[in-house]
Design a protein around this motif. Structure first.
Motif, PDB file in Angstrom:
ATOM      1  N   MET A   1     111.685  18.574  47.603  1.00  0.00           N
ATOM      2  CA  MET A   1     110.939  19.809  46.801  1.00  0.00           C
ATOM      3  C   MET A   1     109.763  19.212  46.236  1.00  0.00           C
ATOM      4  SD  MET A   1     111.603  22.667  45.967  1.00  0.00           S
ATOM      5  CE  MET A   1     110.831  23.796  45.031  1.00  0.00           C
ATOM      6  N   ALA A   2     109.088  20.078  45.583  1.00  0.00           N
ATOM      7  CA  ALA A   2     107.595  19.838  45.025  1.00  0.00           C
ATOM      8  C   ALA A   2     107.755  19.083  43.740  1.00  0.00           C
ATOM      9  CB  ALA A   2     106.969  21.043  44.718  1.00  0.00           C
ATOM     10  N   ASN A   3     106.917  18.044  43.499  1.00  0.00           N
ATOM     11  CA  ASN A   3     106.956  17.343  42.562  1.00  0.00           C
ATOM     12  C   ASN A   3     105.866  17.515  41.229  1.00  0.00           C
ATOM     13  OD1 ASN A   3     109.048  15.522  43.409  1.00  0.00           O
ATOM     14  ND2 ASN A   3     107.707  14.315  44.602  1.00  0.00           N
ATOM     15  N   HIS A   4     104.941  18.048  41.801  1.00  0.00           N
ATOM     16  CA  HIS A   4     103.747  18.563  40.816  1.00  0.00           C
ATOM     17  C   HIS A   4     103.815  20.168  40.359  1.00  0.00           C
ATOM     18  CE1 HIS A   4     101.836  14.985  41.303  1.00  0.00           C
ATOM     19  NE2 HIS A   4     101.811  14.848  42.500  1.00  0.00           N
ATOM     20  N   LYS A   5     103.336  20.392  39.353  1.00  0.00           N
ATOM     21  CA  LYS A   5     103.466  21.780  38.975  1.00  0.00           C
ATOM     22  C   LYS A   5     102.688  22.711  39.889  1.00  0.00           C
ATOM     23  CE  LYS A   5     102.523  24.474  34.609  1.00  0.00           C
ATOM     24  NZ  LYS A   5     101.999  24.638  33.561  1.00  0.00           N
ATOM     25  N   SER A   6     101.511  22.185  40.300  1.00  0.00           N
ATOM     26  CA  SER A   6     100.924  23.160  41.309  1.00  0.00           C
ATOM     27  C   SER A   6     101.431  23.242  42.542  1.00  0.00           C
ATOM     28  CB  SER A   6      99.517  22.570  41.588  1.00  0.00           C
ATOM     29  OG  SER A   6      99.354  21.288  42.139  1.00  0.00           O
ATOM     30  N   ALA A   7     102.114  22.228  43.201  1.00  0.00           N
ATOM     31  CA  ALA A   7     102.848  22.236  44.504  1.00  0.00           C
ATOM     32  C   ALA A   7     104.114  23.038  44.142  1.00  0.00           C
ATOM     33  CB  ALA A   7     103.117  20.755  44.806  1.00  0.00           C
ATOM     34  N   LEU A   8     104.756  22.948  42.958  1.00  0.00           N
ATOM     35  CA  LEU A   8     105.861  24.008  42.887  1.00  0.00           C
ATOM     36  C   LEU A   8     105.433  25.317  42.862  1.00  0.00           C
ATOM     37  CD1 LEU A   8     108.941  24.137  41.916  1.00  0.00           C
ATOM     38  CD2 LEU A   8     108.248  23.935  39.425  1.00  0.00           C
ATOM     39  N   LYS A   9     104.391  25.817  42.181  1.00  0.00           N
ATOM     40  CA  LYS A   9     103.869  27.121  42.260  1.00  0.00           C
ATOM     41  C   LYS A   9     103.494  27.458  43.515  1.00  0.00           C
ATOM     42  CE  LYS A   9     100.041  30.113  40.319  1.00  0.00           C
ATOM     43  NZ  LYS A   9      98.863  30.036  39.751  1.00  0.00           N
ATOM     44  N   ARG A  10     102.968  26.893  44.433  1.00  0.00           N
ATOM     45  CA  ARG A  10     102.644  27.184  45.840  1.00  0.00           C
ATOM     46  C   ARG A  10     103.982  27.405  46.579  1.00  0.00           C
ATOM     47  NH1 ARG A  10      98.777  29.567  47.180  1.00  0.00           N
ATOM     48  NH2 ARG A  10      97.592  28.451  48.757  1.00  0.00           N
ATOM     49  N   ALA A  11     104.882  26.480  46.313  1.00  0.00           N
ATOM     50  CA  ALA A  11     106.265  26.840  47.183  1.00  0.00           C
ATOM     51  C   ALA A  11     106.759  28.015  46.800  1.00  0.00           C
ATOM     52  CB  ALA A  11     107.226  25.821  46.779  1.00  0.00           C
ATOM     53  N   ILE A  12     106.756  28.544  45.235  1.00  0.00           N
ATOM     54  CA  ILE A  12     107.421  29.720  45.146  1.00  0.00           C
ATOM     55  C   ILE A  12     106.487  30.812  45.625  1.00  0.00           C
ATOM     56  CG2 ILE A  12     107.366  31.206  42.848  1.00  0.00           C
ATOM     57  CD1 ILE A  12     108.156  28.568  41.518  1.00  0.00           C
ATOM     58  N   GLN A  13     105.194  30.910  45.579  1.00  0.00           N
ATOM     59  CA  GLN A  13     104.199  31.653  46.157  1.00  0.00           C
ATOM     60  C   GLN A  13     104.617  31.985  47.654  1.00  0.00           C
ATOM     61  OE1 GLN A  13     100.307  30.214  45.013  1.00  0.00           O
ATOM     62  NE2 GLN A  13     100.179  31.804  43.342  1.00  0.00           N
ATOM     63  N   SER A  14     104.789  30.810  48.366  1.00  0.00           N
ATOM     64  CA  SER A  14     105.040  31.019  49.508  1.00  0.00           C
ATOM     65  C   SER A  14     106.071  31.671  50.059  1.00  0.00           C
ATOM     66  CB  SER A  14     104.883  29.325  50.495  1.00  0.00           C
ATOM     67  OG  SER A  14     103.683  28.822  50.277  1.00  0.00           O
ATOM     68  N   GLU A  15     107.186  31.277  49.382  1.00  0.00           N
ATOM     69  CA  GLU A  15     108.529  32.061  49.393  1.00  0.00           C
ATOM     70  C   GLU A  15     108.617  33.593  49.377  1.00  0.00           C
ATOM     71  OE1 GLU A  15     112.493  32.513  50.420  1.00  0.00           O
ATOM     72  OE2 GLU A  15     111.206  30.843  50.890  1.00  0.00           O
TER      73      GLU A  15
END
Length: 85
Positions: free
Chosen positions: A1-15
């Protein structure tokens, strides 16, 4: 899973984008199937269903779910079947 806030946001947006694209793609498949069934049954509303399908396919292309040439090919094949009636 994403570790950075921006990577987490990108994962959510991609889904979210994946689910939206999947819904559009399913809609395209269903309207194409409707047209094919109405052509097979020699139904009178094949032209109407073709117009709906054409609209849905064009919108999917505009949104980037389908490539523009793929959309044109699908519309062309459906038009050929409807015009053969």
């Amino acid at each position: 899973m994403a570790n950075h806030k921006s990577a987490l946001k990108r994962a959510i947006q991609s889904e979210q984008r994946r689910q939206r694209n999947k819904a559009v793609q399913t809609r395209v498949k269903n309207v194409v199937k409707d047209v094919n069934l109405s052509v097979a049954e020699n139904a009178d509303d094949a032209g109407q269903r073709f117009n709906v399908a054409k609209s849905v396919i064009d919108k999917a292309s505009k949104k980037g779910v389908l490539h523009k040439r793929t959309a044109a090919r699908k519309i062309s094949r459906l038009a050929k079947k409807v015009n053969a009636l």
